[in-house]
Every structure is written in C-alpha cells, then in structure tokens.
Design a protein around this motif. Structure first.
Motif, PDB file in Angstrom:
ATOM      1  N   SER A  56       0.828  -1.209   0.000  1.00  0.00           N
ATOM      2  CA  SER A  56       0.000   0.000   0.000  1.00  0.00           C
ATOM      3  C   SER A  56       0.863   1.260   0.000  1.00  0.00           C
ATOM      4  CB  SER A  56      -0.894   0.035   1.241  1.00  0.00           C
ATOM      5  OG  SER A  56      -1.765  -1.064   1.260  1.00  0.00           O
ATOM      6  N   SER A  87      -3.745  -0.674  -0.807  1.00  0.00           N
ATOM      7  CA  SER A  87      -4.369   0.636  -0.633  1.00  0.00           C
ATOM      8  C   SER A  87      -3.578   1.714  -1.362  1.00  0.00           C
ATOM      9  CB  SER A  87      -4.432   0.993   0.855  1.00  0.00           C
ATOM     10  OG  SER A  87      -5.223   0.071   1.547  1.00  0.00           O
ATOM     11  N   PHE A 115      -6.735  -5.609   1.598  1.00  0.00           N
ATOM     12  CA  PHE A 115      -6.881  -4.198   1.922  1.00  0.00           C
ATOM     13  C   PHE A 115      -6.812  -3.380   0.641  1.00  0.00           C
ATOM     14  CE2 PHE A 115      -5.251  -6.332   5.678  1.00  0.00           C
ATOM     15  CZ  PHE A 115      -6.266  -6.032   6.555  1.00  0.00           C
ATOM     16  N   ASN A 117      -8.371  -0.221   0.422  1.00  0.00           N
ATOM     17  CA  ASN A 117      -8.821   1.122   0.779  1.00  0.00           C
ATOM     18  C   ASN A 117      -8.316   2.142  -0.236  1.00  0.00           C
ATOM     19  OD1 ASN A 117      -9.057  -0.601   2.940  1.00  0.00           O
ATOM     20  ND2 ASN A 117      -8.462   0.900   4.451  1.00  0.00           N
ATOM     21  N   PHE A 118      -9.106   3.151  -0.475  1.00  0.00           N
ATOM     22  CA  PHE A 118      -8.772   4.238  -1.389  1.00  0.00           C
ATOM     23  C   PHE A 118      -8.637   3.766  -2.825  1.00  0.00           C
ATOM     24  CE2 PHE A 118      -6.603   5.234   2.665  1.00  0.00           C
ATOM     25  CZ  PHE A 118      -7.475   6.219   3.090  1.00  0.00           C
ATOM     26  N   GLY A 146     -11.027  -4.937   4.301  1.00  0.00           N
ATOM     27  CA  GLY A 146     -10.687  -3.568   4.689  1.00  0.00           C
ATOM     28  C   GLY A 146     -10.596  -2.671   3.598  1.00  0.00           C
TER      29      GLY A 146
END
Length: 146
Positions: A56, A87, A115, A117-118, A146
């Motif tokens: 990420s 992410s 994950f 995210n974003f 997540g």
C-alpha cells in the motif's frame, strides 16, 4: 525502504528455504515494481502457510499485482492465511480479477484479508469475481476486505 532493501530480502528468501510464515510490510515506502518483483519471485520456493504482503502507498503499479499473481500461481498450495494490501495504488480491474482467480485455487485457505482502501477504480466486475471466489473457498473462516 527502497528497491535495494528488497534485494536483501530476496537474498534472505533464497537462502532460508524453510520459511512457513512470511510478513513484509512495504507500506508507504519508495519500493517500485522492481522491488516487489524481486521479493515475489522468491516466494514460490517456500512452503508458506501464511503470507502477509502489503504494498500500500508504494510506487508500485498493476505490474506488481501481476508479479504477486504469478508468484501465488506457482506457490505451494498449503497456504492457509493470505493478507494482501493494495491501498492507494492504481490497479486495473483486469489485474484484480486475475489475482482473484489465482486466490480461488487455494482450497485450504482459511483466512483472507484484502486491503483495497482508497481504491477508486474497482468495478462491479471485480466485486462479482471476488464474491465468486469467496463462495468457492469452502475452508474460509476469516475474511476482512478492509
């Protein structure tokens, strides 16, 4: 950390053949696709039960997702826990769907954490593929998206 640090990690993985649990958090470092590829090309030779790899916020792109997919495709099928962090990366649907197809082959996988995210470009096609994968992994007991 940068790509030179990944050279050292790749060397460590080449020399330590009995690693069963591996965690590498490259979160918000200057690692590029080259560094990710150096590490992931060594993973298939290990008898991993647990893999945690978070890229990420790095300089990595979809090419790194392809490297991870390729490593997973060649990996020991005894993997029980998989955590991947992507992410704040620019990843295409095609790369994500290919990754999900590989994850589907790990029949003994009991824990999956992704994950994303974003991640602004995820589409219904990728979500549908992920849902299909989750339904096929019957050993799966712990999921975190997540």
């Amino acid at each position: 950390m940068n790509d030179e640090g990944c050279i050292a990690i790749a060397h460590l993985l080449r020399t330590c053949k009995m690693i069963t649990h591996f965690t590498l958090d490259l979160y918000w470092t200057n690692v590029t696709d080259v560094g990710v590829s150096l590490v992931t090309t060594q993973l298939h030779a290990l008898p991993l039960k647990t893999l945690h790899l978070d890229i990420s916020g790095t300089q990595a792109t979809g090419q790194s997702i392809d490297s991870i997919s390729s490593a997973l495709r060649q990996m020991y099928l005894g993997l029980k826990e998989l955590t991947l962090g992507f992410s704040n990366l620019q990843i295409s649907d095609k790369e994500l769907i290919a990754l999900f197809d590989v994850i589907r082959t790990f029949r003994n996988l009991s824990k999956l954490h992704l994950f994303l995210n974003f991640f602004s470009e995820i589409t219904d096609a990728a979500i549908d593929k992920l849902a299909e994968v989750l339904l096929k992994l019957q050993a799966l007991k712990d999921v975190d998206l997540g």
